[in-house]
Structures are given as C-alpha cells and as structure tokens.
Design an enzyme around this catalytic site. Sequence first.
Site, short mmCIF file in Angstrom:
data_model
loop_
_atom_site.label_atom_id
_atom_site.label_comp_id
_atom_site.label_asym_id
_atom_site.label_seq_id
_atom_site.Cartn_x
_atom_site.Cartn_y
_atom_site.Cartn_z
NE ARG A 201 49.38 71.52 66.34
CZ ARG A 201 49.92 72.40 65.49
NH1 ARG A 201 50.02 73.67 65.84
NH2 ARG A 201 50.33 72.03 64.30
CG ASN A 202 44.10 71.59 64.14
OD1 ASN A 202 43.87 72.65 64.71
ND2 ASN A 202 45.23 71.33 63.52
#
Lengths: 344, 344
Positions: A201-202
């Site tokens: 997600r990052n």
Amino acid sequence: MIRPIGSDELLPRFVYDVDEHHKLMHEAESLPSVLISSQAAGNAVMMGGGYFTPLQGFMNVADAMGAAENMTLTDGSFFPVPILCLLENVDAIQGASRIALRDPNMEGHPVLAVMDVEAIEEVSDEQMKIMTQKVYRTEVMEHPGVAAFNSQGRMAVSGPIQVLHFSYFQDDFPDTFRTAVEIRNEIKERGWKRIVAFQTRNPMHLAHEELCHMAMERLNCDGLVIHMLLGKLKPGDIPAPVRDAAIRKMVELYFPPNSAMVTGYGFDMLYAGPREAVLHAYFRQNMGATHFIIGRDHAGVGDYYGPFDAQAIFDEEVPKGALDIEIFKADHTAWSKKLNKVVM
Amino acid sequence: MIRPIGSDELLPRFVYDVDEHHKLMHEAESLPSVLISSQAAGNAVMMGGGYFTPLQGFMNVADAMGAAENMTLTDGSFFPVPILCLLENVDAIQGASRIALRDPNMEGHPVLAVMDVEAIEEVSDEQMKIMTQKVYRTEVMEHPGVAAFNSQGRMAVSGPIQVLHFSYFQDDFPDTFRTAVEIRNEIKERGWKRIVAFQTRNPMHLAHEELCHMAMERLNCDGLVIHMLLGKLKPGDIPAPVRDAAIRKMVELYFPPNSAMVTGYGFDMLYAGPREAVLHAYFRQNMGATHFIIGRDHAGVGDYYGPFDAQAIFDEEVPKGALDIEIFKADHTAWSKKLNKVVM
C-alpha cells in the site's frame, strides 16, 4: 499459465461488449436502485476485473456463513471471506428482480453494477457476530475492519452482477489500476512462467525490495508483479503519484529488464490479517501469479494478529487443494552490518 | 529512452494528484461551461495522456494556421496539425477566464477538462479553407475528415487545459486503453531499447503481422507496440473485444516472449492521410517508440491520397530535426507462392 480458481478462464463481470454496455447503462437508469456500501463497491470492482473468479455476484447468507466458517460455499467451492451486499433499507428494491447498485464513492452516485436479485435476507445479530469473529478473529469495534463490516446494514441482497465501471480507481489511478485480465494479458506477453506477486500500500523501502529479490531468487521466478492496493488515502499518507513514482524508480534502478511490473487494484482494505492474506493469495492466482509473498503481520492492524498468523492459516485452515498458488513465507528481515546487506 | 518532443519528460495534462483532481471536479461544476466537439474531446484526451507533449492546451488561430501551413507554431515549435477547440456559440463563456469543457461523448456530458482561457477568436472562412486544404489536401465535403472539421463552429477558444478524465475510452476499453505515460513506463520495465510502433484500427491479418516481423528484423528492434485506435465503431465493424482478442492471440502464437505489447489510445480518426501520418509519428515518439511503420495509404480514405504520400511527407514537408522517431516505409506486400510466405 496457472489456472484461475474454479474455472478454465477468468470470468470478469465487467461488460466488455460496448453495445451491451451502453444498453445496460440505459436500462440501469430505469431500474430500482440502491446506494451500496464502500465495501460492497470494492467487491463489485474486484468481480468486474475478474479477480474473484469464479464468483458471479454477491453471496446469499448461507454462502457468506460458509465462507466465514470454513471458506466453503454451499456448493462446495472455495472462497475465503463473505462477499456481501449489506443494505440498511431495501424498500426501494422490494420485489424487484433486477436492480441497479449505485456507487457511494463517486460524485452523483452513478450505477456501478446491475444485479439479478436472487434473494433479500435479513442477517441476524448472531450471524453478524459469527462472521465477524471468524473473519477478523475479534469483535471489538476499535478494529477498523470490524467497525466497517458492522457499520453496514443487515439486509443482504444477493445474486449475479454485471459491472459497468471500475469506480474511482480508473479515474484516480489511470496509469496504475489494472484488472486481472490485463495482468494475465501482460504476463503472457512478457513470457513469464513463474511469477511472484507482492502486495503493498506504500512506497517500498529497502527491506521490501530485498524481500522481492530473495523471493525471485529462491523460487526461481522470472517475473515479479508489484500489486498496489489503490484507494482513498488518509491525511498524511504519501500521495499516490509519489508512491507510484518511487516504486517505478526502484524497479528501474534495481530490477533487471523485463523482471518486474508495477500495477494496482482497487479495493477497501479489510485489515483482516490471516483471512485477508488468503483472499490476497486467491486473487493473485486469478491474475496469473504462481507465488505470493506473505511477510510479518500481513494485512494486519494493531496487535490483533500474531506476526505469522497470516502464514499459518494456509496450513491450518485453507482447504487442501483449494489454491494452486504457493506462498513464500517471509521471515523478519534485518540489516547485517557484517554482511553489509539485508538478511532474512 | 527516446526524448519526448520538445521536452525532457512527458507533460500529460491529466491531473494526477487526487486531492487536486477532486478539487477541480468541484470547481468545474460552478464554472461557465461549454459542450465541445468530439474532435476537440479527442484532442483533450490525447493531451491528458501526454501524447501531444509539449502542447499544454488548445491552440489560438495564429498557432493553428502555423501548424496547418508549415507545421510550425508562432514560437517556432513543431506540431503537424491544428489542435483547435471550435465552438458555434460562446455566449456562455464570454468574458470568463476559466471554463469547463464538457464531453459530448459521455452520457450527461460530464466535465472533461478545465481551461484557462487565453483568447476567443473567430476563424474566418478563408482561414478554415486554408487549414482544410493544407491538412486534408482537399476541400470536398464528401471527405469524412473535411466534413467533421468543418461541421464545427467558427469560434476558437484557446488556452492551457487540465484534463479530468479520459472520456469513454477507459470505460469502454478498460483492458486496452493506455496513456503515453503508461506505455513509457512499460517500455522501461520491459527493458526495450529499440521499439517500433504499429498503428491499427482492425484485427491484424497475415500481411500486417509479417510487416511487423519485417520491421523488427530489419530495424533490429527488441520491442513492438501494437497501438490501436479506439473509438466508436460503425455498424458492421468487428466488436472491440473480438478485435483485441484476435490481436492478442496473434501475439501469443507468433511473437517471441517480451517482444510485443497490445495497447490502444482514444482519438477521433482524421482520415488526413499524410498529415495524420506525421501526427501518428509525433505521438508515437512521445510514447517512447523509436520507429514507426507507415504503409500504403496510411490514415487515408477513398482515393484522396497517393499510396505513398504518407511516407513522402516526412522527406518533403516535415521540418528537418523536428522528429527523432524514424519511419519504416513499408512497400506493397504480397504472398509469394514460390517462397510460400509474405514478401515485400
């Protein structure tokens, strides 16, 4: 290529035929319609892109309970979490055999999908409790996934859907959003045979990068699919274009030609730890990956899950033979001053 | 990688920052707005995806005349065709410095782009005539491109734009539509160094396939980008999913691993033959191709153009040094019974 789950080919619920698509858009405007939850919308988008093959639509309560209790639907097929369309109020669609599902995440709530209604059932408090406990392993409302699941209504509307668009994901992430169909197409074009998928997600830092390198080397993979969860960001999150650019630059600098692709999918994070790890593996097989990396506290939040629960579940709870995709169980990583590199 | 035209990096006019995008969507609702032509919408989509780099928006009349007359804008930069936003009526935007451009090809005409208005000018009949003659090499209204160009209004609104979506192309062709940004990203990931692009609107038959093979071999290319014009089909046209599937199957069967990618872009065909060929080369350089195949009667219609006019224009009219991309000039192809293969 690895087979999709329960089918010889992907079964995306998006309506690809342009004439049919336009016809449905028009039909949808005159159908009884309901605004669905963000979670349900995320599920529809995933079904649209073929990620949840062979699922054709939203589950009825019996199937959802089966998915929650032992990952098995009433017809014996495998699915790791309930895929429900839970509504507060069904007055507008009472008695209708065909309805339009409206998108809560888009301005003006356009129709996201059309459903052939098979059942409208009330989910009891007891059933919500069981599903929550089974999927999230807790019932405390401080858990963001538990809160989101239980903030929905109690009326489950079920039946096959036809998906008309991919919500805000294509608009907001035009260069990164991909359907499972697209990823399979590209894997085929690239000629990869053994493909490991990485969930993020990052932006990826050095330990993530090394984890991918280790997985590729140990599994003898010729391809890596970096598959980002795309979605609404919280204040303070790194902006999506920055995250994407950082990951693309990492691939450019540290991965050999034709060994990695940077992609994304649209979904609401469940934070369900182990169960979500199984769902993650499920749709990575559908997009064509043969292996999937699961690290420490995968898809977890707070301290609800043990660091390796999301790995153990594949041995302990996933029905034998349900998944062909293999799990790469990643251990803790650390920087070795002696070796001057990341070790695991 | 090959440099984009007139810039060290692509300059897509799509608003990638999600917060900024949402802010603009809201702002747009309260701006004076106009419904633009389908041609203008196609131009906006191309600018959104970075294909027309370094162009920032719609041209004023002086630039459009320069583009038509000698492919040179007033600041000396190169562009092969006028990129105009021609309106019939500008009452709604008179005096406004910032306006919303509405999409004629989408239900409900959502805002496609926001423009900072720099000028609103009337195009004279004489100017329309010159542009038509220069771009299409004819003024007869039976020519579909001439008809489409002249069916627009005479008021040219110009200025930089910010693009908010990719019209119906992402909805209708979710697995095939690509921005120039995406194609550059993927070329980089694949590690290709010499890339030939192939333009098509239709399924490819054997002669097309062989043309691509010949180009790759003779040019020593390691990558082929099949780049389909996506757009509204006429009755009797082969449906888009069938066309896509046919091309993908051809790639799977007859091209080595990691040597070809199947992609598409959204635009209204001009049928401008030679001039359109130059535009085609222009945006193929921007998407990262080093070579572009131009065959017999490229982008032509009827018998308005000689079979090799679209090749000759690169030597005769394109300003020296304007393009870095090289043209692969394809001759007639035929089946040789003696050699049992396609020859050129």
